[in-house]
Write an enzyme that holds these catalytic residues in place. Sequence first.
Site, PDB file in Angstrom:
ATOM      1  N   HIS A 192      -9.039   6.895   6.875  1.00  0.00           N
ATOM      2  CA  HIS A 192      -7.839   6.720   6.177  1.00  0.00           C
ATOM      3  C   HIS A 192      -7.049   7.941   5.847  1.00  0.00           C
ATOM      4  CE1 HIS A 192      -4.990   4.722   3.379  1.00  0.00           C
ATOM      5  NE2 HIS A 192      -5.087   3.767   4.245  1.00  0.00           N
ATOM      6  N   MET A 246     -12.382   2.410  15.614  1.00  0.00           N
ATOM      7  CA  MET A 246     -11.333   1.682  14.859  1.00  0.00           C
ATOM      8  C   MET A 246     -11.875   1.033  13.452  1.00  0.00           C
ATOM      9  SD  MET A 246      -8.434   2.181  16.025  1.00  0.00           S
ATOM     10  CE  MET A 246      -8.081   3.154  17.234  1.00  0.00           C
ATOM     11  N   ARG A 256     -10.074  -1.294  -1.161  1.00  0.00           N
ATOM     12  CA  ARG A 256     -10.186  -2.603  -0.841  1.00  0.00           C
ATOM     13  C   ARG A 256     -11.297  -3.278  -0.100  1.00  0.00           C
ATOM     14  NH1 ARG A 256      -4.747  -1.737   2.370  1.00  0.00           N
ATOM     15  NH2 ARG A 256      -6.136  -0.030   2.947  1.00  0.00           N
ATOM     16  N   HIS A 314       0.687  -1.313   0.036  1.00  0.00           N
ATOM     17  CA  HIS A 314       0.072   0.007   0.005  1.00  0.00           C
ATOM     18  C   HIS A 314       0.740   1.461   0.057  1.00  0.00           C
ATOM     19  CE1 HIS A 314      -4.079   1.970   1.375  1.00  0.00           C
ATOM     20  NE2 HIS A 314      -4.218   1.521  -0.015  1.00  0.00           N
ATOM     21  N   HIS A 364      -2.633   1.835  12.697  1.00  0.00           N
ATOM     22  CA  HIS A 364      -2.007   1.245  11.338  1.00  0.00           C
ATOM     23  C   HIS A 364      -2.753  -0.188  11.352  1.00  0.00           C
ATOM     24  CE1 HIS A 364       0.287   0.245   8.008  1.00  0.00           C
ATOM     25  NE2 HIS A 364       1.265   0.354   8.256  1.00  0.00           N
ATOM     26  N   ASP A 372      -9.389  -2.983   7.199  1.00  0.00           N
ATOM     27  CA  ASP A 372      -9.339  -3.596   8.787  1.00  0.00           C
ATOM     28  C   ASP A 372     -10.584  -4.022   9.089  1.00  0.00           C
ATOM     29  OD1 ASP A 372      -6.475  -3.758   8.631  1.00  0.00           O
ATOM     30  OD2 ASP A 372      -6.376  -1.657   9.608  1.00  0.00           O
ATOM     31  N   ARG A 427       2.257  -8.543   4.232  1.00  0.00           N
ATOM     32  CA  ARG A 427       3.031  -7.446   3.972  1.00  0.00           C
ATOM     33  C   ARG A 427       4.508  -7.484   3.880  1.00  0.00           C
ATOM     34  NH1 ARG A 427       1.165  -1.925   4.314  1.00  0.00           N
ATOM     35  NH2 ARG A 427      -0.697  -2.763   3.434  1.00  0.00           N
TER      36      ARG A 427
HETATM   37  N1  COA Z   1     -13.438   7.535  14.179  1.00  0.00           N
HETATM   38  C1  COA Z   1     -13.926   8.844  14.460  1.00  0.00           C
HETATM   39  N2  COA Z   1     -13.585   9.942  13.890  1.00  0.00           N
HETATM   40  C2  COA Z   1     -12.396   9.664  13.079  1.00  0.00           C
HETATM   41  C3  COA Z   1     -11.978   8.536  12.522  1.00  0.00           C
HETATM   42  C4  COA Z   1     -12.585   7.406  13.220  1.00  0.00           C
HETATM   43  N3  COA Z   1     -12.123   6.271  12.846  1.00  0.00           N
HETATM   44  N4  COA Z   1     -11.227   8.755  11.619  1.00  0.00           N
HETATM   45  C5  COA Z   1     -11.089   9.953  11.576  1.00  0.00           C
HETATM   46  N5  COA Z   1     -11.992  10.700  12.310  1.00  0.00           N
HETATM   47  C6  COA Z   1     -12.094  11.979  12.549  1.00  0.00           C
HETATM   48  C7  COA Z   1     -11.156  12.786  13.456  1.00  0.00           C
HETATM   49  O1  COA Z   1     -11.613  12.667  14.587  1.00  0.00           O
HETATM   50  C8  COA Z   1     -10.773  14.154  12.752  1.00  0.00           C
HETATM   51  O2  COA Z   1     -12.115  14.831  13.266  1.00  0.00           O
HETATM   52  P1  COA Z   1     -11.745  16.557  13.506  1.00  0.00           P
HETATM   53  O3  COA Z   1     -11.491  17.116  12.438  1.00  0.00           O
HETATM   54  O4  COA Z   1     -13.136  16.711  14.008  1.00  0.00           O
HETATM   55  O5  COA Z   1     -10.661  16.529  14.559  1.00  0.00           O
HETATM   56  C9  COA Z   1     -11.027  13.834  11.146  1.00  0.00           C
HETATM   57  O6  COA Z   1     -11.684  12.594  11.127  1.00  0.00           O
HETATM   58  C10 COA Z   1      -9.791  13.654  10.580  1.00  0.00           C
HETATM   59  O7  COA Z   1      -9.049  12.524  11.233  1.00  0.00           O
HETATM   60  P2  COA Z   1      -7.468  12.523  11.276  1.00  0.00           P
HETATM   61  O8  COA Z   1      -7.125  11.679  12.280  1.00  0.00           O
HETATM   62  O9  COA Z   1      -6.955  14.019  11.125  1.00  0.00           O
HETATM   63  O10 COA Z   1      -7.115  11.903  10.186  1.00  0.00           O
HETATM   64  P3  COA Z   1      -5.863  11.279   9.538  1.00  0.00           P
HETATM   65  O11 COA Z   1      -5.552  11.168   8.197  1.00  0.00           O
HETATM   66  O12 COA Z   1      -4.737  11.743  10.431  1.00  0.00           O
HETATM   67  O13 COA Z   1      -6.062   9.795  10.398  1.00  0.00           O
HETATM   68  C11 COA Z   1      -6.372   7.465  10.427  1.00  0.00           C
HETATM   69  C12 COA Z   1      -6.192   8.522   9.624  1.00  0.00           C
HETATM   70  C13 COA Z   1      -6.322   6.329   9.919  1.00  0.00           C
HETATM   71  C14 COA Z   1      -5.228   7.647  11.758  1.00  0.00           C
HETATM   72  C15 COA Z   1      -7.602   7.789  11.362  1.00  0.00           C
HETATM   73  O14 COA Z   1      -8.733   7.694  10.594  1.00  0.00           O
HETATM   74  C16 COA Z   1      -8.057   6.640  12.391  1.00  0.00           C
HETATM   75  O15 COA Z   1      -7.533   7.089  13.775  1.00  0.00           O
HETATM   76  N6  COA Z   1      -8.695   5.703  12.177  1.00  0.00           N
HETATM   77  C17 COA Z   1      -8.966   4.662  13.136  1.00  0.00           C
HETATM   78  C18 COA Z   1      -7.699   3.732  13.157  1.00  0.00           C
HETATM   79  C19 COA Z   1      -7.843   2.707  11.938  1.00  0.00           C
HETATM   80  O16 COA Z   1      -8.891   2.159  11.504  1.00  0.00           O
HETATM   81  N7  COA Z   1      -6.694   2.412  11.366  1.00  0.00           N
HETATM   82  C20 COA Z   1      -6.208   1.848  10.080  1.00  0.00           C
HETATM   83  C21 COA Z   1      -5.926   2.656   8.914  1.00  0.00           C
HETATM   84  S1  COA Z   1      -5.796   1.829   7.430  1.00  0.00           S
END
Ligand code: COA
Length: 374
Positions: A260, A256, A269, A186, A221, A311, A336
């Site tokens: 993304h 969780m 995916r 990815h 992640h 995930d 991976r």
């Molecule tokens: N649940 C609730 N809110 C979420 C969220 C989630 N899974 N993912 C993003 N948001 C919200 C954030 O709280 C943020 O809100 P705000 O602007 O009001 O503060 C906004 O969406 C932007 O999120 P941000 O964390 O800045 O985006 P990012 O690009 O940095 O984060 C992730 C991406 C993957 C880290 C984030 O979506 C996340 O923590 N997801 C859950 C973990 C996960 O599933 N990881 C696997 C990734 S493949």
Amino acid sequence: MNDNIKKGLHGIIVDETTISQVMPGINSLTYRGYAVQDLCEKCSFEEVAYLILNKELPNKLQLKKFNKKLEDNRNISTNMRKTLKHMPKKAHPMDVARTVVSMMGLEDKESSNNSPESNMQKAIRIFAKTPTALAIFFRARKGKKILSPKKGLGFSENFFYMCFGKVPSKEIVKAFDVSLILYAEHSFNVSTFTARTITSSLSDIHSAITGAIGSLKGPLHGGANEEVMYMINKIKKPENSLKWINKALDNKDVIMGFGHRVYKKGDSRVPTMEQYFKKVSKIKNDKKLLKIYETVKSIMIKRKHIHPNVDYPTGPTYHLMGFDTDFFTPIFVLSRITGWSAHIMEQHASNKLIRPLSKYSGEDYRKVPLLNKR
Ligand code: COA
């Protein structure tokens, strides 16, 4: 915050790659130019692993040789077997994965040879041996008899056999294969970037993959697939899902398996993996997980406009297949390893030490006071 600071390297292009392309605009992901959906439909995981490592899909003979090489390299050393049996039973299997790859580096005679040929051979050894080591830990911690790799079985079949003592139906193996294909690569995600950063100091492949596993473990992640299952377990029943997710969102909890960094309109995916999650649910005659899955997903999209990432469907699929929840991210590792290895080789082929800058925001320049005045 200073505008010049790109926290999390957000939006920064740090290098070129020929391995995969994430195209959020059209919700697509390609490996070496092929769409992953197409690869899932037409290829085995071994063919895709070959593609990622060797840049082209294999012909029949190339695939045969590759499979033979994987089979021949599946066994691990007696020393590693013994070590696995003595590892703390409560250790997280991701820590076990990290430790065994590091240990493979101790045992590999070519560990510090960074030539492309040597790196390819080491990548194949790591790829072939890691499932064996993890399956041994899977059984050892339950006090079950350890099984050896079985000749004639494919990558996924052998992993099932070594964990459960039998190979499930073709449909289940295909669903597992599909999950591995989707997890294989990815672009510059955090664990891959970790691997490339370690490589950029001209360190070796075992060190880079060990570091990448440490990075993948985090819940933001790869660790998310385990967290999805813990969430589903907390919800318990489909009747609870609506109330649970609304309350979690009112509390501003991070859910969780959703969101993304690159895809903002949905992870390309997910539709494929969802299709196989549904197939596995049907085979296992389980409606509960799917109902919870659908409710949480629909509320996340309705209230937050945040879509699931891969995930989200893999977590419950692996659960239905019988894997312990803390084995979900290690399964991600098994796949991976191919993407990481390709990136490590690509980094070596066109290396530049990765060394970003930081903006200092600490104390002003000052003199050290004399000891009796402190
Ligand atoms: N649940 C609730 N809110 C979420 C969220 C989630 N899974 N993912 C993003 N948001 C919200 C954030 O709280 C943020 O809100 P705000 O602007 O009001 O503060 C906004 O969406 C932007 O999120 P941000 O964390 O800045 O985006 P990012 O690009 O940095 O984060 C992730 C991406 C993957 C880290 C984030 O979506 C996340 O923590 N997801 C859950 C973990 C996960 O599933 N990881 C696997 C990734 S493949």
